[in-house]
Design an enzyme around this catalytic site. Structure first.
Site, mmCIF file in Angstrom:
data_model
loop_
_atom_site.group_PDB
_atom_site.id
_atom_site.type_symbol
_atom_site.label_atom_id
_atom_site.label_comp_id
_atom_site.label_asym_id
_atom_site.label_seq_id
_atom_site.Cartn_x
_atom_site.Cartn_y
_atom_site.Cartn_z
ATOM 1 N N LYS A 21 0.822 -1.220 0.000
ATOM 2 C CA LYS A 21 0.000 0.000 0.000
ATOM 3 C C LYS A 21 0.853 1.266 0.000
ATOM 4 O O LYS A 21 0.622 2.169 -0.779
ATOM 5 C CB LYS A 21 -0.922 0.036 1.225
ATOM 6 C CG LYS A 21 -2.007 -1.005 1.236
ATOM 7 C CD LYS A 21 -3.006 -0.762 2.373
ATOM 8 C CE LYS A 21 -2.416 -0.845 3.756
ATOM 9 N NZ LYS A 21 -1.900 -2.159 4.141
ATOM 10 N N ARG A 95 -10.221 1.480 8.360
ATOM 11 C CA ARG A 95 -9.861 0.110 8.698
ATOM 12 C C ARG A 95 -10.977 -0.613 9.445
ATOM 13 O O ARG A 95 -10.849 -1.801 9.729
ATOM 14 C CB ARG A 95 -8.622 0.127 9.580
ATOM 15 C CG ARG A 95 -7.307 0.151 8.765
ATOM 16 C CD ARG A 95 -6.342 -0.556 9.521
ATOM 17 N NE ARG A 95 -5.020 -0.902 9.485
ATOM 18 C CZ ARG A 95 -3.949 -0.306 9.031
ATOM 19 N NH1 ARG A 95 -3.989 0.798 8.396
ATOM 20 N NH2 ARG A 95 -2.780 -0.846 9.185
ATOM 21 N N ARG A 134 10.965 -6.547 5.199
ATOM 22 C CA ARG A 134 10.895 -5.135 5.566
ATOM 23 C C ARG A 134 11.402 -4.927 6.991
ATOM 24 O O ARG A 134 12.050 -3.929 7.285
ATOM 25 C CB ARG A 134 9.443 -4.648 5.458
ATOM 26 C CG ARG A 134 9.282 -3.171 5.806
ATOM 27 C CD ARG A 134 7.898 -2.671 5.461
ATOM 28 N NE ARG A 134 6.919 -3.004 6.479
ATOM 29 C CZ ARG A 134 5.622 -2.730 6.392
ATOM 30 N NH1 ARG A 134 5.141 -2.146 5.323
ATOM 31 N NH2 ARG A 134 4.787 -3.061 7.349
ATOM 32 N N ARG A 140 10.998 -1.513 11.537
ATOM 33 C CA ARG A 140 9.740 -1.058 12.143
ATOM 34 C C ARG A 140 9.436 -1.919 13.347
ATOM 35 O O ARG A 140 9.474 -3.150 13.264
ATOM 36 C CB ARG A 140 8.615 -1.180 11.104
ATOM 37 C CG ARG A 140 8.067 0.169 10.678
ATOM 38 C CD ARG A 140 7.021 0.005 9.624
ATOM 39 N NE ARG A 140 5.751 -0.502 10.152
ATOM 40 C CZ ARG A 140 4.620 -0.422 9.503
ATOM 41 N NH1 ARG A 140 4.584 0.144 8.318
ATOM 42 N NH2 ARG A 140 3.521 -0.911 10.020
ATOM 43 N N ARG A 151 -1.480 -8.586 13.165
ATOM 44 C CA ARG A 151 -1.999 -7.588 12.219
ATOM 45 C C ARG A 151 -2.760 -8.251 11.079
ATOM 46 O O ARG A 151 -3.742 -7.708 10.564
ATOM 47 C CB ARG A 151 -0.840 -6.719 11.695
ATOM 48 C CG ARG A 151 -0.438 -5.655 12.719
ATOM 49 C CD ARG A 151 0.992 -5.190 12.577
ATOM 50 N NE ARG A 151 1.272 -4.615 11.283
ATOM 51 C CZ ARG A 151 2.453 -4.711 10.656
ATOM 52 N NH1 ARG A 151 3.449 -5.380 11.194
ATOM 53 N NH2 ARG A 151 2.615 -4.152 9.493
HETATM 54 P P1 AMP Z 1 0.182 0.717 8.820
HETATM 55 O O1 AMP Z 1 1.434 1.490 8.609
HETATM 56 O O2 AMP Z 1 -0.950 1.207 7.962
HETATM 57 O O3 AMP Z 1 0.396 -0.769 8.701
HETATM 58 O O4 AMP Z 1 -0.270 0.988 10.331
HETATM 59 C C1 AMP Z 1 0.547 0.641 11.424
HETATM 60 C C2 AMP Z 1 -0.278 0.568 12.691
HETATM 61 O O5 AMP Z 1 -0.879 1.838 12.955
HETATM 62 C C3 AMP Z 1 -1.438 -0.411 12.638
HETATM 63 O O6 AMP Z 1 -1.044 -1.728 12.968
HETATM 64 C C4 AMP Z 1 -2.385 0.191 13.686
HETATM 65 O O7 AMP Z 1 -1.924 -0.077 14.996
HETATM 66 C C5 AMP Z 1 -2.210 1.682 13.444
HETATM 67 N N1 AMP Z 1 -3.158 2.199 12.433
HETATM 68 C C6 AMP Z 1 -2.855 2.727 11.216
HETATM 69 N N2 AMP Z 1 -3.964 3.121 10.571
HETATM 70 C C7 AMP Z 1 -5.005 2.829 11.401
HETATM 71 C C8 AMP Z 1 -6.408 2.977 11.300
HETATM 72 N N3 AMP Z 1 -7.000 3.497 10.201
HETATM 73 N N4 AMP Z 1 -7.165 2.554 12.349
HETATM 74 C C9 AMP Z 1 -6.608 2.038 13.466
HETATM 75 N N5 AMP Z 1 -5.291 1.853 13.613
HETATM 76 C C10 AMP Z 1 -4.482 2.246 12.594
#
Ligand code: AMP
Length: 193
Positions: A21, A95, A134, A140, A151
């Site tokens: 993404k 989400r 990654r 990360r 996740r």
């Molecule tokens: P990502 O980089 O999109 O994989 O997001 C990393 C982490 O941030 C996720 O595992 C969640 O803990 C939090 N997060 C990101 N976007 C959201 C969202 N729209 N709703 C809730 N938690 C989020």
């Protein structure tokens, strides 16, 4: 036809962790003149700066769980406020069903609507391979094997059902997310209006 570069446009980029993404979001935002709003990136920045939001979000993120809806929606509302043209690419938001409903309302308030939702689809073993790679490269803190599994579960139970929500509204495009960055970008580009 040339791609639109003015007027409202709201694209959603969806898909499981590791689907690509972030990479595709950047490319799409650049080629279509959109502001990229990645809730994960914005949250990581809050955590880095140790803001109040960052402090509240960190434990959820480290556990691979979703940050509560009200925190996320407040954050997105702030990002959208004051935009003249609503030309945004949302990466990793919404989400949950609550976030999707709130997004519809937020957009209504600013006179915009969702143009299209793109779901990147990648086989599970490929996703895990990419995420572990990654974690070595980017370090990360939520790319450990245990958190990755969590996740994935969270995606399957809370976020994947949203694909139906957008499919029913004739907004959804499912794209094969395997292959090179350029190949995937080309597939995405072809389905967008
Ligand atoms: P990502 O980089 O999109 O994989 O997001 C990393 C982490 O941030 C996720 O595992 C969640 O803990 C939090 N997060 C990101 N976007 C959201 C969202 N729209 N709703 C809730 N938690 C989020």
């Amino acid at each position: 036809m040339p791609e639109a570069t003015s007027g409202n446009e709201v694209l959603l980029l969806m898909g499981p962790p590791g689907a690509g993404k972030g990479t595709q979001a950047q490319r799409l935002a650049d080629t279509r003149n959109l502001l990229k709003l990645s809730t994960g990136d914005i949250l990581r920045e809050h955590v880095r700066r140790q803001t109040e939001l960052g402090r509240q979000a960190q434990a959820f993120m480290d556990a691979g769980e979703l940050v509560p809806d009200d925190l996320i929606i407040g954050m997105v509302r702030e990002e959208l406020a004051g935009l003249k043209d609503v030309r945004v690419l949302l990466d990793g938001f919404p989400r949950t069903p609550v976030q999707a409903a709130q997004l519809d309302m937020l957009l209504l308030e600013v006179g915009a609507e969702i143009t299209a939702a793109v779901a990147l689809e990648v086989e599970a073993d490929e996703l895990i391979r990419r995420l572990l790679q990654r974690s070595g490269e980017e370090g990360r803190s939520d790319d450990t094997e245990e958190t990755i599994r969590k996740r994935m579960e969270v995606y399957a139970s809370q976020t994947k059902p949203l694909l139906d929500y957008y499919e029913q509204r004739a907004k959804l495009h499912r794209i094969t997310g395997s292959g090179s960055v350029s190949e995937v970008h080309e597939r995405v580009r072809k389905v967008l209006p």
